[in-house]
Scaffold this active site. Structure first.
Site: not given
Ligand code: CMC
Length: 453
Positions: A311, A368
């Site tokens: 998140h 989720d």
């Molecule tokens: N599985 C594996 N690695 C992950 C995941 C995951 N679900 N989420 C983040 N990471 C890694 C990401 O690859 C990055 O690694 P590195 O630093 O090595 O590049 C690190 O963790 C930081 O992640 P980020 O992508 O910079 O985080 P963000 O704040 O941009 O994205 C997120 C947040 C929710 C989009 C992301 O965690 C994600 O894609 N999660 C899976 C989709 C999901 O479950 N979405 C629902 C969110 S909650 C409901 C809502 O509010 O919509």
């Protein structure tokens, strides 16, 4: 070489940039969140701030929802999510988010009455459903139908008209969502009944058929109530920011909310609940090899992510996921459902939370991760999960649309950019353009099609 230094003081910050020192005001929120106000930065220095994906940008001041991502706190209008999920009804939470306080007993009754009375949609809207293919994803149907409400109900101008449209939207969205589902399975639309509560009416329209009596399942009703409360708002997330941005142009309520529904659909946002179940099924079909999927997320050659994990704001735990994990056990037991996907979800969570990759990045299950298992147990099909999220998020979107509209000195949302494209170049006549273009002349030209001038 660094060109700027930022010093912070108690109520202002100093920025030294290109030998020029400027003072920036500091805004502190009611929970001591601190923001450096850079709204005059460009006029003072010629520079803008750069913050891709707005990860560190406060786009507004807001009095609706408070999140402390480090502590796992979520509050609507000051009330903890745990208390609301345990005690409130969804319409009560709608009232709270939209009007800023809990309703009195009399207001509660009146609000419920209005929500019920406005549940029917204009009969002509059924023709719009007929025009869509039955294979349409219910999210596209919902988004289109909510935008179409603008065609049936007059534009909102006065506070009374706006309030009437808010009630219409809340009341009709569940009817439109249930119709979208019925359309997708080829069953006749079921109409709401005035002696039913908000959630009962949704159950009735989703699950009843004309030829059979229907008794509302109270376990499902309570679980839906909780799920909708947990989804009701989440401050400046992607879809809410979209609603505020669209609303800032003066777009009406229905169009603004429809754009939020489109933003929610993506698998990184509300679409994650559908993606989680698809992922759990994939893991189940692949022999429940949890470590393989956890390892895949770490591999440089794969862009696989554990859906329902991580998140932008929560870096300790998502309080909504905690509540849902507990609720999942209770609901499945009460409904007599034994879903192997719940066990797979729990085992996957255990394996992921013990893995250094997830620990270092502070990745925890989000709302989720368990919601899909609950929807499944209630008989809600997978492609309706994100629609359920949208129905729950409606009051939050509405509250933010109103807040941005009424904020003093509100202006159209219009970010800046750092341009990285070509600098000025000379026009090239058509017959001189082949050189340097990969594949030669453009496709239309080769096909002998008329150009579009
Ligand atoms: N599985 C594996 N690695 C992950 C995941 C995951 N679900 N989420 C983040 N990471 C890694 C990401 O690859 C990055 O690694 P590195 O630093 O090595 O590049 C690190 O963790 C930081 O992640 P980020 O992508 O910079 O985080 P963000 O704040 O941009 O994205 C997120 C947040 C929710 C989009 C992301 O965690 C994600 O894609 N999660 C899976 C989709 C999901 O479950 N979405 C629902 C969110 S909650 C409901 C809502 O509010 O919509």
């Amino acid at each position: 070489m660094a060109r700027g230094i930022l010093h912070s003081m108690s109520n202002s910050a100093k920025l030294i940039f290109d030998d020029k020192e400027i003072e920036l005001p500091v805004t502190v929120g009611s929970e001591a969140e601190t923001g450096i106000d850079i709204s005059k930065l460009r006029s003072q220095t010629g520079a803008i701030t750069l913050d891709p994906s707005f990860a560190n940008t406060g786009a507004c001041e807001s009095a609706i929802t408070y999140i402390d991502g480090e502590q796992g706190i979520l509050r609507y209008r000051g009330y903890d999510i745990e208390e609301l999920a345990a005690n409130a009804s969804f319409p009560e939470v709608c009232f709270l988010l939209i009007y800023g306080r809990l309703p009195t007993a009399e207001e509660r009754v009146d609000f419920r009455r209005r929500l019920t009375r406005h549940s029917l949609v204009h009969e002509d809207m059924k023709l719009l459903f007929e025009g869509l293919p039955s294979t349409a994803h219910p999210m596209v149907t919902l988004s289109a139908m909510i935008a179409s409400l603008s065609a049936y109900y007059p534009d909102d101008e006065t506070p009374e008209e706006i309030d009437q449209n808010i009630i219409r939207l809340l009341a009709k969205a569940k009817t439109l969502a249930a119709f979208a589902y019925k359309k997708s399975i080829g069953q006749p639309f079921m109409y709401p009944q005035n002696d039913r509560t908000y959630i009962e009416n949704f159950q009735l329209m989703m699950f009843s058929v004309p030829c059979e009596p229907y008794e509302v399942n109270q376990v499902v009703r309570r679980a839906l109530n909780k799920l909708m409360i947990l989804h009701a708002d989440h401050e400046q997330n992607c879809s809410t920011t979209t609603v505020r941005t669209v609303g800032s142009s003066g777009a009406n309520l229905f169009s603004s909310i429809s754009s939020g529904i489109s933003a929610l659909w993506g698998p990184l946002h509300g679409g994650a609940n559908q993606a989680v179940i698809e992922m759990l099924e994939m893991i189940q079909n692949d022999g429940a090899n949890y470590q393989k999927y956890v390892d895949m997320t770490k591999s440089k050659d794969s862009d696989f992510k554990l859906m329902g994990f991580g998140h932008r704001v929560y870096k300790n735990f998502d309080p909504r996921a905690r509540i849902l994990k507990e609720a999942a056990d209770e609901v499945l037991e009460s409904l007599g459902v034994d879903d192997p996907l719940l066990d797979i979800a729990k085992r996957l969570e255990e394996v992921a939370l013990a893995d250094p990759y997830f620990i270092e990045r502070k990745l925890y299950p989000n709302v989720d991760f368990y919601s899909g298992v609950l929807y499944r147990a209630m008989g809600i099909p997978t492609n309706m999960f994100t629609v359920m999220f949208a129905l729950g998020r409606l009051p939050g979107w509405i509250a933010h649309w109103l807040e941005q509209r009424d904020a003093p000195g509100t202006r159209i949302s219009r970010p800046r950019q750092i341009y990285t494209g070509e600098t000025v170049r000379d026009w090239v006549p058509l017959d001189k353009r082949a050189e340097g273009i990969p594949g030669g002349l453009n496709h239309e030209y080769q096909m002998g099609l008329p150009d579009d001038n």
